[in-house]
Design a protein around this motif. Structure first.
Motif, PDB file in Angstrom:
ATOM      1  N   LEU A   5       0.829  -1.195   0.000  1.00 46.88           N
ATOM      2  CA  LEU A   5       0.000   0.000   0.000  1.00 46.88           C
ATOM      3  C   LEU A   5       0.870   1.254   0.000  1.00 46.88           C
ATOM      4  CD1 LEU A   5      -2.790  -0.984   2.553  1.00 46.88           C
ATOM      5  CD2 LEU A   5      -2.858  -1.111   0.055  1.00 46.88           C
ATOM      6  N   ILE A   6       0.419   2.267  -0.749  1.00 48.69           N
ATOM      7  CA  ILE A   6       1.140   3.542  -0.840  1.00 48.69           C
ATOM      8  C   ILE A   6       0.126   4.686  -0.784  1.00 48.69           C
ATOM      9  CG2 ILE A   6       3.077   2.605  -2.167  1.00 48.69           C
ATOM     10  CD1 ILE A   6       1.762   3.728  -4.695  1.00 48.69           C
ATOM     11  N   ASP A   7       0.590   5.865  -0.440  1.00 51.85           N
ATOM     12  CA  ASP A   7      -0.272   7.042  -0.468  1.00 51.85           C
ATOM     13  C   ASP A   7       0.286   8.144  -1.364  1.00 51.85           C
ATOM     14  OD1 ASP A   7       1.844   7.961   1.040  1.00 51.85           O
ATOM     15  OD2 ASP A   7       0.731   8.039   2.916  1.00 51.85           O
ATOM     16  N   ALA A   8       1.351   7.800  -2.113  1.00 52.51           N
ATOM     17  CA  ALA A   8       1.940   8.738  -3.076  1.00 52.51           C
ATOM     18  C   ALA A   8       2.592   7.935  -4.195  1.00 52.51           C
ATOM     19  CB  ALA A   8       2.975   9.633  -2.400  1.00 52.51           C
ATOM     20  N   LEU A   9       2.587   8.497  -5.379  1.00 55.27           N
ATOM     21  CA  LEU A   9       3.186   7.810  -6.519  1.00 55.27           C
ATOM     22  C   LEU A   9       4.702   7.753  -6.397  1.00 55.27           C
ATOM     23  CD1 LEU A   9       1.170   9.357  -9.503  1.00 55.27           C
ATOM     24  CD2 LEU A   9       1.196   6.942  -8.843  1.00 55.27           C
ATOM     25  N   PRO A  10       5.319   6.657  -6.808  1.00 54.17           N
ATOM     26  CA  PRO A  10       6.785   6.623  -6.868  1.00 54.17           C
ATOM     27  C   PRO A  10       7.280   7.562  -7.970  1.00 54.17           C
ATOM     28  CG  PRO A  10       5.850   4.638  -7.851  1.00 54.17           C
ATOM     29  CD  PRO A  10       4.707   5.375  -7.230  1.00 54.17           C
ATOM     30  N   ILE A  67       5.029   1.419 -14.656  1.00 52.28           N
ATOM     31  CA  ILE A  67       6.358   2.022 -14.527  1.00 52.28           C
ATOM     32  C   ILE A  67       7.391   0.895 -14.576  1.00 52.28           C
ATOM     33  CG2 ILE A  67       7.818   3.518 -13.098  1.00 52.28           C
ATOM     34  CD1 ILE A  67       5.242   4.495 -11.733  1.00 52.28           C
ATOM     35  N   GLU A  68       8.568   1.187 -15.072  1.00 51.26           N
ATOM     36  CA  GLU A  68       9.579   0.139 -15.219  1.00 51.26           C
ATOM     37  C   GLU A  68       9.941  -0.527 -13.899  1.00 51.26           C
ATOM     38  OE1 GLU A  68      12.899   1.775 -17.293  1.00 51.26           O
ATOM     39  OE2 GLU A  68      11.944   1.576 -19.263  1.00 51.26           O
ATOM     40  N   SER A  69       9.784   0.183 -12.790  1.00 48.17           N
ATOM     41  CA  SER A  69      10.147  -0.385 -11.486  1.00 48.17           C
ATOM     42  C   SER A  69       8.994  -1.113 -10.812  1.00 48.17           C
ATOM     43  CB  SER A  69      10.643   0.721 -10.543  1.00 48.17           C
ATOM     44  OG  SER A  69       9.635   1.724 -10.403  1.00 48.17           O
ATOM     45  N   HIS A  70       7.762  -0.624 -11.014  1.00 49.73           N
ATOM     46  CA  HIS A  70       6.596  -1.179 -10.342  1.00 49.73           C
ATOM     47  C   HIS A  70       5.348  -1.028 -11.198  1.00 49.73           C
ATOM     48  CE1 HIS A  70       9.252  -0.177  -6.895  1.00 49.73           C
ATOM     49  NE2 HIS A  70       8.668  -1.204  -6.284  1.00 49.73           N
ATOM     50  N   LEU A  71       4.392  -1.899 -10.953  1.00 52.76           N
ATOM     51  CA  LEU A  71       3.030  -1.724 -11.443  1.00 52.76           C
ATOM     52  C   LEU A  71       2.261  -1.034 -10.324  1.00 52.76           C
ATOM     53  CD1 LEU A  71       0.826  -2.333 -13.595  1.00 52.76           C
ATOM     54  CD2 LEU A  71       0.353  -4.435 -12.322  1.00 52.76           C
ATOM     55  N   VAL A  72       1.640   0.116 -10.642  1.00 55.88           N
ATOM     56  CA  VAL A  72       1.034   0.951  -9.604  1.00 55.88           C
ATOM     57  C   VAL A  72      -0.424   1.234  -9.935  1.00 55.88           C
ATOM     58  CG1 VAL A  72       1.124   3.175  -8.400  1.00 55.88           C
ATOM     59  CG2 VAL A  72       3.250   2.046  -9.092  1.00 55.88           C
ATOM     60  N   PHE A  73      -1.280   1.108  -8.921  1.00 50.34           N
ATOM     61  CA  PHE A  73      -2.673   1.558  -9.030  1.00 50.34           C
ATOM     62  C   PHE A  73      -2.888   2.629  -7.976  1.00 50.34           C
ATOM     63  CE2 PHE A  73      -7.126   1.398  -7.611  1.00 50.34           C
ATOM     64  CZ  PHE A  73      -7.771   1.688  -8.810  1.00 50.34           C
ATOM     65  N   GLY A  78      -7.223   8.570  -3.177  1.00 46.65           N
ATOM     66  CA  GLY A  78      -5.915   8.997  -2.690  1.00 46.65           C
ATOM     67  C   GLY A  78      -5.079   7.869  -2.125  1.00 46.65           C
ATOM     68  N   ARG A  79      -5.646   6.664  -2.096  1.00 48.29           N
ATOM     69  CA  ARG A  79      -4.903   5.500  -1.620  1.00 48.29           C
ATOM     70  C   ARG A  79      -4.539   4.629  -2.820  1.00 48.29           C
ATOM     71  NH1 ARG A  79      -6.988   1.897   1.729  1.00 48.29           N
ATOM     72  NH2 ARG A  79      -5.197   1.904   3.133  1.00 48.29           N
ATOM     73  N   GLY A  80      -3.458   3.890  -2.710  1.00 44.65           N
ATOM     74  CA  GLY A  80      -3.035   3.060  -3.832  1.00 44.65           C
ATOM     75  C   GLY A  80      -2.152   1.925  -3.379  1.00 44.65           C
ATOM     76  N   PHE A  81      -1.635   1.195  -4.369  1.00 44.80           N
ATOM     77  CA  PHE A  81      -0.697   0.106  -4.069  1.00 44.80           C
ATOM     78  C   PHE A  81       0.249  -0.070  -5.243  1.00 44.80           C
ATOM     79  CE2 PHE A  81      -4.344  -2.139  -5.983  1.00 44.80           C
ATOM     80  CZ  PHE A  81      -3.722  -2.850  -6.989  1.00 44.80           C
TER      81      PHE A  81
END
Length: 207
Positions: A5-10, A67-73, A78-81
């Motif tokens: 889980l993340i709360d900001a884009l890489p 993204i080349e490093s991760h697949l992000v949703f 405002g929440r993601g993974f």
């Protein structure tokens, strides 16, 4: 776990920004952020089994970043993974009951507790999670799949290389396999779709 889980884009850059940075001969290529290969808005996702900490509202609508490093949703809430590519053990275009989607199987093994013993004999620990990515416009499925395939190719499984080394003397007779000659109304199975992509060397080539 596969899903973080993340709360900001890489951090990432566009392909054009990457070309400009490489052309300028940076002091360190390792400092260049990973490249965004595809972005798709108006996407919903499903996880099976679901995450208790990622609600149905979070999954209902958001943006997908390949993204080349991760697949992000990243959800509209405002929440993601994010998911590392080595964790994606299979990805394919699916046209199942949920509708046209990108279907992924994720290795959900918990590394930190890999040696932990279950509390009782009846306790079962699942090491696989299913992720379905459903864009509002299914015409973008192929673009998402190609970008995902390309990024996955940047992160080969070290274990797979070891297995290949062990099988150096193995021989497979190509005549034992049939070539798919179906028309446009027929599709390969999910696994076959992925294997066909590898055999025909049709992976996304950005350069």
């Amino acid at each position: 776990m596969a899903v973080v889980l993340i709360d900001a884009l890489p951090k990432y850059i566009s392909a054009e920004e990457h070309r400009n940075l490489v052309a300028s001969t940076p002091a360190s290529f390792s400092d260049i952020p990973p490249v965004l290969r595809h972005k798709e808005d108006n996407v919903s996702i499903t996880l099976d089994p679901p995450l208790d900490t990622f609600s149905a509202e979070d999954a209902a609508n958001g943006s997908l970043y390949v993204i080349e490093s991760h697949l992000v949703f990243m959800s509209a809430t405002g929440r993601g993974f994010q998911v590392e590519y080595p964790r994606i053990t299979l990805h394919a275009i699916s046209r199942g009951e949920k509708g046209p989607s990108i279907y992924c199987q994720l290795d959900d093994t918990v590394d930190a507790n890999a040696n932990a013993e279950p509390q009782n004999d009846e306790e079962e620990v699942s090491d696989m999670r299913e992720l379905s990515i459903l864009p509002k416009d299914p015409s973008f499925l192929e673009s998402i799949f190609e970008a995902l395939s390309y990024c996955a190719s940047l992160h080969p499984d070290p274990g797979a290389e070891d297995e290949m080394d062990d099988d150096d003397d193995a021989f497979v007779d190509p005549e034992e396999f049939e070539t798919f000659n179906g028309d446009h109304d027929q599709e390969l199975s999910e696994v076959g779709r992925v294997r066909s992509d590898f055999l025909n060397n049709s992976r996304f080539a950005p350069y």
